[in-house]
Motif scaffolding. Structure first.
Motif, PDB file in Angstrom:
ATOM      1  N   THR A 361      32.333 -27.782  77.691  1.00 62.18           N
ATOM      2  CA  THR A 361      33.043 -28.417  78.792  1.00 62.18           C
ATOM      3  C   THR A 361      33.714 -29.694  78.305  1.00 62.18           C
ATOM      4  O   THR A 361      33.192 -30.390  77.433  1.00 62.18           O
ATOM      5  N   ARG A 362      34.870 -30.004  78.888  1.00 67.00           N
ATOM      6  CA  ARG A 362      35.609 -31.194  78.470  1.00 67.00           C
ATOM      7  C   ARG A 362      34.859 -32.477  78.824  1.00 67.00           C
ATOM      8  O   ARG A 362      34.909 -33.467  78.091  1.00 67.00           O
ATOM      9  N   SER A 363      34.168 -32.481  79.937  1.00 68.04           N
ATOM     10  CA  SER A 363      33.532 -33.715  80.407  1.00 68.04           C
ATOM     11  C   SER A 363      32.307 -34.106  79.593  1.00 68.04           C
ATOM     12  O   SER A 363      32.109 -35.276  79.267  1.00 68.04           O
ATOM     13  N   SER A 364      31.480 -33.130  79.241  1.00 68.26           N
ATOM     14  CA  SER A 364      30.216 -33.451  78.571  1.00 68.26           C
ATOM     15  C   SER A 364      30.159 -33.005  77.124  1.00 68.26           C
ATOM     16  O   SER A 364      29.305 -33.485  76.369  1.00 68.26           O
ATOM     17  N   GLY A 365      31.042 -32.081  76.719  1.00 68.99           N
ATOM     18  CA  GLY A 365      30.969 -31.549  75.365  1.00 68.99           C
ATOM     19  C   GLY A 365      29.769 -30.647  75.173  1.00 68.99           C
ATOM     20  O   GLY A 365      29.417 -30.290  74.049  1.00 68.99           O
ATOM     21  N   ALA A 366      29.109 -30.251  76.268  1.00 69.73           N
ATOM     22  CA  ALA A 366      27.920 -29.397  76.193  1.00 69.73           C
ATOM     23  C   ALA A 366      28.312 -27.931  76.371  1.00 69.73           C
ATOM     24  O   ALA A 366      29.326 -27.625  77.000  1.00 69.73           O
ATOM     25  N   PRO A 367      27.524 -27.011  75.823  1.00 69.32           N
ATOM     26  CA  PRO A 367      27.803 -25.569  75.982  1.00 69.32           C
ATOM     27  C   PRO A 367      27.350 -25.083  77.354  1.00 69.32           C
ATOM     28  O   PRO A 367      26.301 -24.460  77.493  1.00 69.32           O
ATOM     29  N   ALA A 368      28.146 -25.353  78.371  1.00 68.78           N
ATOM     30  CA  ALA A 368      27.735 -25.086  79.756  1.00 68.78           C
ATOM     31  C   ALA A 368      27.500 -23.608  80.020  1.00 68.78           C
ATOM     32  O   ALA A 368      26.558 -23.240  80.735  1.00 68.78           O
ATOM     33  N   LEU A 369      28.346 -22.725  79.462  1.00 71.72           N
ATOM     34  CA  LEU A 369      28.160 -21.297  79.706  1.00 71.72           C
ATOM     35  C   LEU A 369      26.920 -20.759  78.998  1.00 71.72           C
ATOM     36  O   LEU A 369      26.246 -19.864  79.498  1.00 71.72           O
ATOM     37  N   GLY A 370      26.612 -21.324  77.832  1.00 66.86           N
ATOM     38  CA  GLY A 370      25.367 -20.955  77.165  1.00 66.86           C
ATOM     39  C   GLY A 370      24.166 -21.376  77.992  1.00 66.86           C
ATOM     40  O   GLY A 370      23.175 -20.650  78.103  1.00 66.86           O
ATOM     41  N   SER A 371      24.262 -22.559  78.608  1.00 67.19           N
ATOM     42  CA  SER A 371      23.211 -23.029  79.499  1.00 67.19           C
ATOM     43  C   SER A 371      23.089 -22.125  80.716  1.00 67.19           C
ATOM     44  O   SER A 371      21.976 -21.775  81.147  1.00 67.19           O
ATOM     45  N   LEU A 372      24.233 -21.710  81.268  1.00 65.16           N
ATOM     46  CA  LEU A 372      24.225 -20.824  82.433  1.00 65.16           C
ATOM     47  C   LEU A 372      23.596 -19.471  82.089  1.00 65.16           C
ATOM     48  O   LEU A 372      22.835 -18.906  82.886  1.00 65.16           O
TER      49      LEU A 372
END
Length: 534
Positions: A361-372
């Motif tokens: 994600t642009r805002s956090s740089g975290a792998p949001a879809l992997g987390s989902l």
């Protein structure tokens, strides 16, 4: 594998020690798909990374749960000596593993290292084993979390709640935190970990100050105390207590100086776990008396620590201990969740999973879809165990003896297999690059660790019926370990298919963010050669 596969975007030293590789393409792009496929760098330093990986080991859960269970079920009085021995094995493993981390920076850690040493197909198999192992470890903890929260609500608010209600809430909260910045996660994990450690230190001192009838006996460090039929299972439980330190390379792309930070954190984590757990398990035996610790653990079960702290430190301290026992479990869930999300990200980035998972994600740089993805898996598994639970509220059978124990031991089995394979991959990686003689000491350490881990793996498979409290030779004792074998088989077949149908994708397995630089360098036009005038 491409001949330039030992490059890293940060200009890491070559495996033969001949100096840094040139970096092509400039510092602005850090993955082969651009910034949206990059984990955000400089998010976490040595303290944050150390706290994140130690949180996965859940010190209070290990001391109050794993150690007591080992005394109770396996009857091994020499548990402290076991932590010392395994500390040496893990340190030997870390020597080669840490050196590998200086040359390969990839959120896929285990499978990336294995791919770089043993080839893309084996790396693909390892990637699915890693995803399955860490996912089951993480999901299993929800059982213990839900059971303990339900118990606290019953004791302090006189409210009976089914274990799955707080477990499902835990899944949602963990999923939300997993999509946030890793430095914020590190702060949450760090605070919880420091409180846990402080509480353990307090009751360790209390146990030493008021020992049992045999005083400060060192009997637990006598090698003779390791005899008995429960040694193999005790080894597996102790290895599971160490799980966490090997996760440091997963965050390499998000650290400021991965060549030094990752290796430093691994050695600090191994040293801390070995010493801290050896002392704590010894002092549990001191508090009861070495001759009484097995019987006391059998009588009190997981409540032994709370039974020992009550008379020494009072009811208020014991209540606080219960509370932070739960927060420690939550910290472990979040730490494993972050690791699974990053493995999914790395696999998506390299074409082993759908490409959407390889974006941040642009805002956090975290792998949001992997987390989902991990959140969805957790919801499905917890819901599945909920639907098959016919026990009354407060019964630990489904959440603890099944979900937590089964998933935890399957995950531990997968991690042991990955560590043993990674030890071989480290040796092959350096030997193939002509650095075998220069790295002889590290490669010897890796070989010794690999052999020791194979012995532990043999114990784990042979005694799996004991680990999951099943009858000897039961179908369950073979079906559960088979999950890791199925994951490996799926990965290997997937790797072979990629090699045949998409050789470019297969060649990128394990390269991570280096692949973009290699591709860009290959596509760059050659510099014009000036013409000489006649």
């Amino acid at each position: 594998m491409p001949t330039g596969s030992s490059r890293t975007t940060s200009g890491a030293a070559r495996a033969d020690g001949a100096g840094p590789h040139p970096v092509h393409g400039g510092p602005g792009i850090s993955t082969f798909k651009g910034q949206e496929r990059a984990l955000r760098a400089d998010r976490i330093g040595t303290p944050g990374l150390l706290l994140s990986v130690l949180a996965a080991s859940a010190p209070l859960m290990v001391v109050a749960g794993v150690m007591v269970t080992t005394y109770q079920v396996m009857g091994i009085v020499g548990q402290p000596l076991l932590f010392v021995i395994l500390g040496v094995v893990m340190a030997l493993f870390s020597v080669g593993y840490a050196e590998m981390s200086r040359h390969v920076h990839n959120a896929g850690a285990f499978y990336a290292y294995i791919a770089r040493g043993l080839g893309g197909t084996v790396g693909a198999g390892a990637s699915f084993v890693a995803l399955a192992a860490y996912s089951t470890l993480q999901v299993g903890i929800y059982g213990m979390f839900g059971f303990e929260i339900a118990g606290l609500l019953d004791r302090h608010l006189d409210t009976q709640t089914a274990w799955w209600v707080p477990a499902l809430l835990g899944v949602l909260v963990t999923g939300a935190l997993g999509a946030l910045k890793i430095d914020l996660n590190a702060k949450v994990l760090g605070v919880l970990l420091l409180i846990e450690v402080a509480l353990i230190v307090v009751f360790d001192i209390a146990f030493a100050a008021a020992p049992g009838p045999q005083g400060l006996s060192l009997h637990a460090f006598n090698p003779a105390t390791l005899g008995g039929a429960g040694l193999g299972t005790a080894l597996c439980f102790a290895v599971a207590a160490f799980v966490g330190f090997e996760q440091a390379p997963v965050y390499a792309e998000e650290t400021s100086r991965p060549q030094t930070v990752v290796a430093r954190v691994m050695f600090l984590a191994v040293g801390f776990v070995a010493v801290f757990f050896a002392l704590s398990s010894w002092l549990i035996g001191v508090a009861t008396g070495p001759g009484n610790v097995v019987a006391s653990a059998g009588h009190h079960g997981p409540g032994l620590i709370f039974a020992l702290t009550g008379p020494r430190l009072g009811g208020t301290f014991t209540d606080i201990l219960h509370l932070f026992f739960v927060t420690g479990i939550f910290a472990s869930m979040l730490s494993f969740h972050n690791v699974v999300a990053r493995y999914a990200f790395a696999m998506g980035r390299e074409g082993l999973l759908p490409a959407a998972l390889g974006r941040t994600t642009r805002s956090s740089g975290a792998p949001a879809l992997g987390s989902l993805l991990q959140t969805v898996i957790s919801l499905l598994v917890v819901t599945g165990f909920t639907l098959t639970d016919e026990m009354p509220a407060g019964d630990p059978t489904t959440p603890v003896l099944r979900l937590f124990t089964w998933a935890g031991n399957v995950g531990a089995l997968g991690v042991i297999l990955l560590m043993a394979t990674a030890s071989l991959a480290v040796i092959v990686f350096f030997v193939r690059r002509g650095a075998g003689r220069a790295q002889a000491g590290r490669l010897t350490a890796a070989a010794l660790a690999g052999l020791a881990l194979l012995v532990v793996l043999g114990f784990a498979v042979t005694d799996f019926d004991v680990l999951v409290s099943a009858e000897q030779g039961s179908l369950l004792s073979w079906l559960l370990p088979a999950l890791i074998g199925v994951a490996a088989l799926i990965g290997l077949v997937h790797g072979r298919v990629l090699r045949a149908t998409r050789p470019g994708t297969h060649a990128r397995i394990g390269l991570g963010n280096e692949a973009f630089q290699l591709e860009k360098a290959a596509a760059a036009p050659a510099p014009a050669t000036p013409h000489k005038e006649s």
